[in-house]
Write an enzyme that holds these catalytic residues in place. Structure first.
Site, PDB file in Angstrom:
ATOM      1  N   ASP A   1       3.390  43.695  48.492  1.00 41.62           N
ATOM      2  CA  ASP A   1       2.086  42.760  48.528  1.00 41.62           C
ATOM      3  C   ASP A   1       3.535  41.705  48.987  1.00 41.62           C
ATOM      4  O   ASP A   1       4.359  41.568  48.543  1.00 41.62           O
ATOM      5  CB  ASP A   1       1.436  42.607  46.966  1.00 41.62           C
ATOM      6  CG  ASP A   1       0.144  41.544  48.282  1.00 41.62           C
ATOM      7  OD1 ASP A   1      -0.074  41.843  49.855  1.00 41.62           O
ATOM      8  OD2 ASP A   1      -0.872  41.611  47.750  1.00 41.62           O
TER       9      ASP A   1
ATOM     10  N   HIS B   1      -4.807  49.888  53.919  1.00 44.42           N
ATOM     11  CA  HIS B   1      -5.171  48.265  54.311  1.00 44.42           C
ATOM     12  C   HIS B   1      -4.075  47.953  55.098  1.00 44.42           C
ATOM     13  O   HIS B   1      -4.018  47.143  55.451  1.00 44.42           O
ATOM     14  CB  HIS B   1      -4.492  47.761  52.826  1.00 44.42           C
ATOM     15  CG  HIS B   1      -3.928  46.338  52.425  1.00 44.42           C
ATOM     16  ND1 HIS B   1      -5.499  45.713  52.299  1.00 44.42           N
ATOM     17  CD2 HIS B   1      -3.254  45.507  52.534  1.00 44.42           C
ATOM     18  CE1 HIS B   1      -5.202  44.338  52.433  1.00 44.42           C
ATOM     19  NE2 HIS B   1      -3.811  43.869  52.278  1.00 44.42           N
TER      20      HIS B   1
END
Length: 347
Positions: free
Chosen positions: A169, A258
């Protein structure tokens, strides 16, 4: 600015520390959200900022030896004020509007939404951080803790780190001073050099996510777990190719992944500087686990986050594994470059 773990981080600057410096976030965090006891006016808000800034600088300078007996190390303290206090300074300032309620906020406790003060302490020494935020908060008589959260980051350089689901991330963020100026820092007015912080505590259903086949997990994220590379090809930091298709005409980056849902090209918004921390809270035996991500992002206007979150709620399959349990936004005020107190630009 790059700093080794434990290396001193300058507290003063156009921007407060704890956002872009150090460039690799410290391993540990304590984020505290607090409230003031009364309806403040502009002068009262400035007094609060002065007090918080002085208290924060005394610990980061190592003066308060009872709080940091072994020295400050790489400790940073970041101060922000919530919409109620921003509006008291000037309703036209960035940050005077509160976060809206999102579709994913159905389980959000109102007592864990919003707040007047943000005190975020980061450092390699986890043992001092609770004492640091308590000491800084004590500089404001009558201020009360609304909620707080500890967090920890895995190993890594820069903003990229594996999240509690095991995926990389913090990849698509602004890099370098030019991109930070364009996307993160408020450009003008009394808040110039500041930014808007959004704090979201997200409980993640890690067990249910990891029960999915590995190929399905990759499809939900849009990246490969092993190396973080986009499903469209390339390396970890390469751009996601949203137009790439399979021979059968399907998008390689799935429509509800995502990586696609969060891509700035769909919201027309600026990039966000993200500084996330994993958390794990103790719960009573037999009750649901409380593990997840303390999501922290910085952007020059609140709308950047709002538009992104609204899109995630609409088209991101990852959101079915995330539950917001705390949420707030703050104006992180400009840093100090002289002996003038924190918040002096609002005088």
């Amino acid at each position: 600015m790059t700093s080794a773990p434990g290396e001193r981080v300058a507290a003063r600057g156009i921007h407060q520390a704890g956002m872009d410096r150090p460039s690799t976030p410290q391993k540990n965090a304590v984020v505290l959200v607090a409230d003031l006891p009364s309806e403040p006016d502009s002068a009262a808000v400035q007094d609060v900022l002065h007090a918080l800034g002085d208290a924060a600088e005394r610990v980061t300078d190592g003066i308060e030896i009872t709080v940091v007996p072994d020295g400050p190390g790489d400790l940073t303290v970041t101060i922000g004020i919530g919409p109620r206090l921003v509006a008291a300074l000037d309703p036209s300032l960035p940050g005077a509007q509160a976060l809206p309620t999102f579709a994913s906020d159905a389980a959000l406790d109102p007592q864990l939404s919003g707040g007047d003060l943000l005190i975020a302490a980061y450092g390699s020494d986890a043992g001092v951080l609770h004492g640091v935020v308590a000491h800084v908060l004590a500089a404001v008589p009558g201020a009360t803790r609304r909620w707080s959260q500890t967090g920890v980051r895995g190993a890594g350089d820069g903003t990229v780190v594996r999240n509690p689901l095991g995926y990389h991330d913090g990849i698509i963020v602004p890099h370098g001073q030019t991109e930070l100026a364009a996307n993160v820092w408020i450009p003008d007015g009394p808040a110039a050099g500041g930014t808007i912080a959004v704090i979201r505590r997200l409980r993640l259903d890690v067990d249910r996510f990891r029960a999915q086949p590995g190929e399905r997990q990759d499809a939900i994220i849009g990246r490969r777990r092993q190396d973080g590379s986009p499903l469209s090809g390339g390396a970890l930091t390469d751009a996601v190719d949203l137009r790439a298709k399979t021979p059968e005409g399907e998008y390689v980056i799935p429509l509800r992944s995502h990586a696609r849902a969060a891509h700035p090209s769909f919201t027309g918004s600026a990039l966000m500087l993200r500084r996330g921390y994993a958390y794990s809270n103790a719960v009573a035996p037999g009750t649901r686990s409380d593990d997840g991500l303390l999501f922290i992002c910085f952007q020059k206007d609140l709308d950047t986050f709002v538009r992104t979150q609204q899109r995630l709620d609409d088209v991101d399959d990852l959101m079915t594994y995330a539950t917001a349990t705390a949420s707030a936004s703050f104006l992180v005020v400009p840093g100090r470059t002289t002996d003038d107190p924190l918040g002096s630009s609002f005088a």
